[in-house]
Design a protein around this motif. Structure first.
Motif, PDB file in Angstrom:
ATOM      1  N   VAL A  12       1.083 -11.253  19.567  1.00  0.00           N
ATOM      2  CA  VAL A  12       1.517 -11.256  20.727  1.00  0.00           C
ATOM      3  C   VAL A  12       1.999  -9.923  21.340  1.00  0.00           C
ATOM      4  O   VAL A  12       1.488  -9.526  22.581  1.00  0.00           O
ATOM      5  CB  VAL A  12       2.622 -12.362  21.214  1.00  0.00           C
ATOM      6  CG1 VAL A  12       3.200 -12.503  22.377  1.00  0.00           C
ATOM      7  CG2 VAL A  12       2.034 -13.888  20.519  1.00  0.00           C
ATOM      8  N   ALA A  13       2.696  -9.329  20.575  1.00  0.00           N
ATOM      9  CA  ALA A  13       3.329  -8.189  20.900  1.00  0.00           C
ATOM     10  C   ALA A  13       2.085  -7.030  21.274  1.00  0.00           C
ATOM     11  O   ALA A  13       2.462  -6.210  22.021  1.00  0.00           O
ATOM     12  CB  ALA A  13       4.288  -7.350  20.005  1.00  0.00           C
ATOM     13  N   ALA A  14       1.372  -7.070  20.282  1.00  0.00           N
ATOM     14  CA  ALA A  14       0.274  -6.218  20.334  1.00  0.00           C
ATOM     15  C   ALA A  14      -0.721  -6.403  21.716  1.00  0.00           C
ATOM     16  O   ALA A  14      -1.022  -5.387  22.387  1.00  0.00           O
ATOM     17  CB  ALA A  14      -0.940  -6.305  19.178  1.00  0.00           C
ATOM     18  N   LEU A  15      -0.904  -7.705  21.909  1.00  0.00           N
ATOM     19  CA  LEU A  15      -1.657  -8.003  23.378  1.00  0.00           C
ATOM     20  C   LEU A  15      -0.835  -7.426  24.431  1.00  0.00           C
ATOM     21  O   LEU A  15      -1.519  -6.926  25.321  1.00  0.00           O
ATOM     22  CB  LEU A  15      -1.978  -9.734  23.156  1.00  0.00           C
ATOM     23  CG  LEU A  15      -2.849 -10.092  22.403  1.00  0.00           C
ATOM     24  CD1 LEU A  15      -3.007 -11.593  22.534  1.00  0.00           C
ATOM     25  CD2 LEU A  15      -4.167  -9.131  22.716  1.00  0.00           C
ATOM     26  N   LEU A  16       0.397  -7.731  24.638  1.00  0.00           N
ATOM     27  CA  LEU A  16       1.430  -7.136  25.594  1.00  0.00           C
ATOM     28  C   LEU A  16       1.390  -5.586  25.837  1.00  0.00           C
ATOM     29  O   LEU A  16       1.183  -5.262  26.878  1.00  0.00           O
ATOM     30  CB  LEU A  16       2.859  -7.794  25.480  1.00  0.00           C
ATOM     31  CG  LEU A  16       2.661  -9.353  25.728  1.00  0.00           C
ATOM     32  CD1 LEU A  16       4.336  -9.939  25.281  1.00  0.00           C
ATOM     33  CD2 LEU A  16       2.482  -9.810  26.922  1.00  0.00           C
ATOM     34  N   LEU A  17       1.455  -5.244  24.511  1.00  0.00           N
ATOM     35  CA  LEU A  17       1.552  -3.733  24.784  1.00  0.00           C
ATOM     36  C   LEU A  17       0.259  -3.077  25.101  1.00  0.00           C
ATOM     37  O   LEU A  17       0.087  -2.088  25.771  1.00  0.00           O
ATOM     38  CB  LEU A  17       2.056  -2.982  23.302  1.00  0.00           C
ATOM     39  CG  LEU A  17       3.393  -3.470  22.943  1.00  0.00           C
ATOM     40  CD1 LEU A  17       3.585  -3.025  21.359  1.00  0.00           C
ATOM     41  CD2 LEU A  17       4.275  -2.552  23.678  1.00  0.00           C
ATOM     42  N   LEU A  71       1.685   2.696  19.741  1.00  0.00           N
ATOM     43  CA  LEU A  71       1.637   1.237  20.250  1.00  0.00           C
ATOM     44  C   LEU A  71       1.386   0.031  19.060  1.00  0.00           C
ATOM     45  O   LEU A  71       2.316  -0.884  18.764  1.00  0.00           O
ATOM     46  CB  LEU A  71       0.376   0.778  21.266  1.00  0.00           C
ATOM     47  CG  LEU A  71       0.731   1.458  22.533  1.00  0.00           C
ATOM     48  CD1 LEU A  71      -0.536   0.984  23.409  1.00  0.00           C
ATOM     49  CD2 LEU A  71       2.041   1.036  23.408  1.00  0.00           C
ATOM     50  N   PRO A  72       0.462   0.541  18.026  1.00  0.00           N
ATOM     51  CA  PRO A  72       0.563  -0.482  16.610  1.00  0.00           C
ATOM     52  C   PRO A  72       1.770  -0.532  16.141  1.00  0.00           C
ATOM     53  O   PRO A  72       2.324  -1.535  15.680  1.00  0.00           O
ATOM     54  CB  PRO A  72      -0.566   0.082  15.926  1.00  0.00           C
ATOM     55  CG  PRO A  72      -1.461   0.867  17.009  1.00  0.00           C
ATOM     56  CD  PRO A  72      -0.586   1.435  18.042  1.00  0.00           C
ATOM     57  N   ALA A  73       2.494   0.724  16.163  1.00  0.00           N
ATOM     58  CA  ALA A  73       3.752   0.946  15.270  1.00  0.00           C
ATOM     59  C   ALA A  73       4.928  -0.259  15.840  1.00  0.00           C
ATOM     60  O   ALA A  73       5.567  -0.807  15.070  1.00  0.00           O
ATOM     61  CB  ALA A  73       4.307   2.232  14.951  1.00  0.00           C
ATOM     62  N   ALA A 102      -6.108  -6.005  15.841  1.00  0.00           N
ATOM     63  CA  ALA A 102      -5.784  -5.999  17.492  1.00  0.00           C
ATOM     64  C   ALA A 102      -6.106  -4.782  18.043  1.00  0.00           C
ATOM     65  O   ALA A 102      -6.411  -4.707  19.106  1.00  0.00           O
ATOM     66  CB  ALA A 102      -4.375  -6.647  17.579  1.00  0.00           C
ATOM     67  N   PHE A 103      -5.780  -3.457  17.370  1.00  0.00           N
ATOM     68  CA  PHE A 103      -6.026  -2.369  17.649  1.00  0.00           C
ATOM     69  C   PHE A 103      -7.305  -1.633  17.447  1.00  0.00           C
ATOM     70  O   PHE A 103      -7.302  -0.408  17.444  1.00  0.00           O
ATOM     71  CB  PHE A 103      -4.634  -1.349  17.619  1.00  0.00           C
ATOM     72  CG  PHE A 103      -3.742  -1.646  18.511  1.00  0.00           C
ATOM     73  CD1 PHE A 103      -3.341  -1.094  19.720  1.00  0.00           C
ATOM     74  CD2 PHE A 103      -2.812  -2.792  18.091  1.00  0.00           C
ATOM     75  CE1 PHE A 103      -2.369  -1.652  20.374  1.00  0.00           C
ATOM     76  CE2 PHE A 103      -1.526  -3.010  18.789  1.00  0.00           C
ATOM     77  CZ  PHE A 103      -1.276  -2.434  19.843  1.00  0.00           C
ATOM     78  N   GLY A 104      -7.993  -2.316  16.564  1.00  0.00           N
ATOM     79  CA  GLY A 104      -9.065  -1.737  15.912  1.00  0.00           C
ATOM     80  C   GLY A 104      -9.065  -0.727  15.108  1.00  0.00           C
ATOM     81  O   GLY A 104      -9.957   0.322  15.093  1.00  0.00           O
ATOM     82  N   MET A 105      -7.894  -0.460  14.341  1.00  0.00           N
ATOM     83  CA  MET A 105      -7.713   0.653  13.445  1.00  0.00           C
ATOM     84  C   MET A 105      -8.737   0.266  12.072  1.00  0.00           C
ATOM     85  O   MET A 105      -8.518  -0.934  11.620  1.00  0.00           O
ATOM     86  CB  MET A 105      -6.271   0.712  13.148  1.00  0.00           C
ATOM     87  CG  MET A 105      -5.456   0.928  14.460  1.00  0.00           C
ATOM     88  SD  MET A 105      -3.613   0.938  14.083  1.00  0.00           S
ATOM     89  CE  MET A 105      -3.619   2.611  12.910  1.00  0.00           C
ATOM     90  N   SER A 106      -9.001   1.208  11.438  1.00  0.00           N
ATOM     91  CA  SER A 106      -9.732   1.329  10.338  1.00  0.00           C
ATOM     92  C   SER A 106      -8.674   1.366   9.213  1.00  0.00           C
ATOM     93  O   SER A 106      -8.356   2.567   8.385  1.00  0.00           O
ATOM     94  CB  SER A 106     -10.928   2.170  10.259  1.00  0.00           C
ATOM     95  OG  SER A 106     -11.437   2.249   8.808  1.00  0.00           O
TER      96      SER A 106
END
Length: 322
Positions: free
Chosen positions: A153-158, A187-189, A264-268
């Motif tokens: 939820v935090a990831a989507l809001l950010l 943002l991911p952090a 959520a952030f498409g990180m590898s």
């Protein structure tokens, strides 16, 4: 028995307990392959039809036809030598697959740990020192919201606010180069650390309030000792034990939460690799990541047990008395 001998015995017993925990965990992790529904060989044909002869060849090639304990012993021996097997999907050594994703995950965890240590502890100190004020009430409200906010939820809001609407930060990928990677990880952090910051803030505030009510603190204040000197020498120092313990355990458990944030952030990273490996039934990779997560948690817990008496001498004194 001298204090040095007592500490040495304690360290040895903790090491034995850590080794036993990792051994049991390795057995459970390896057994998970057999607890999964269906035939492991059928997963490797990736949905296409395969006859009994082809399935038998696959079982023989990957050792599925060998007895369970023989396979576990061979796998455990490989793990102890740093060999986690070969990925069914990437057709590479599992160690190489994980190692290529590890830097992104370590950067994410390091940035999140920094936020937890700085923001979480500072907010807890401010809340304790301003207890009962509007500042304290506002902080506790934010802590309650943060503790209840799931990472996704935090990831989507950010992403929606600071990435899409304001365009301040990128919302996908790892970035290239040092500065770009740091820009991508902001943002991911934050998304990863929101819940953990709330927990550390609450623990810090509680621990500080407990120490502020100690008799020796009241005596120091009554003698005219400067307030910040009392807080630094008598309150914060004695309150560090629970704060460091909780913070370290939370940071060690972040590896699990990275799977949500990285996806959520498409990180590898290792977290997204775990999700991909579970979806594609790449058991060797899943087993390795789960074992590494548990090992990290156990090792950090062991280190915390060693460091805690150094931070708070009262713990060492209690252990010697026992």
């Amino acid at each position: 028995m001298s204090r040095t001998t007592t500490r040495a015995v304690g360290v040895v017993s903790r090491l034995a307990g850590m080794a036993a925990t990792l051994l049991v965990t390795s057995f459970l992790v390896f057994s998970s392959l057999y607890l999964a529904p269906g035939d492991p060989a059928s997963f490797l044909v990736r949905g296409r039809s395969a006859g009994p002869d082809e399935l038998a060849q696959i079982r023989h090639r990957y050792g599925f036809d060998e007895p369970f304990f023989v396979r576990y012993w061979d796998w455990l021996g490989g793990v102890l030598h740093g060999d986690f097997g070969r990925s069914y999907v990437f057709h590479q050594d599992v160690g190489s697959v994980i190692w290529s994703r590890l830097p992104a995950t370590l950067l994410l965890i390091a940035a999140s740990a920094l936020l937890i240590a700085v923001v979480g502890v500072a907010a807890g100190i401010v809340g304790a020192l301003r207890r009962g004020t509007r500042t304290d009430s506002t902080l506790m409200l934010l802590v309650t919201v943060g503790a209840a906010a799931p990472a996704f939820v935090a990831a989507l809001l950010l992403r929606s606010l600071f990435g899409v609407k304001l365009g301040w930060f990128p919302t996908i990928g790892n970035g290239t180069g040092v500065l770009d990677r740091l820009h991508h990880v902001v943002l991911p952090a934050i998304a990863l650390s929101v819940t953990f910051m709330a927990m550390v803030t609450r623990v810090t505030r509680s621990s500080m309030l407990e120490e502020l009510g100690r008799e020796h603190v009241e005596v120091a204040v009554s003698r005219g000792t400067p307030r910040w000197t009392v807080i630094r020498r008598h309150v914060l120092r004695n309150a560090l034990g629970p704060i460091v313990t909780v913070s370290a355990l939370l940071v060690s458990g972040m590896l699990v939460s990275t799977s949500i944030v990285e996806t959520a952030f498409g990180m590898s990273g290792v977290g997204s690799l775990l999700v991909t490996s579970v979806n594609q039934m790449d058991f060797q990779v899943v087993q390795a990541i789960v074992l590494l997560v548990v090992a990290a948690f156990v090792v950090v817990n062991f280190l915390v047990d060693l460091v805690h008496p150094l931070i708070d001498p009262r713990v060492a004194a209690a252990g010697s008395a026992r």
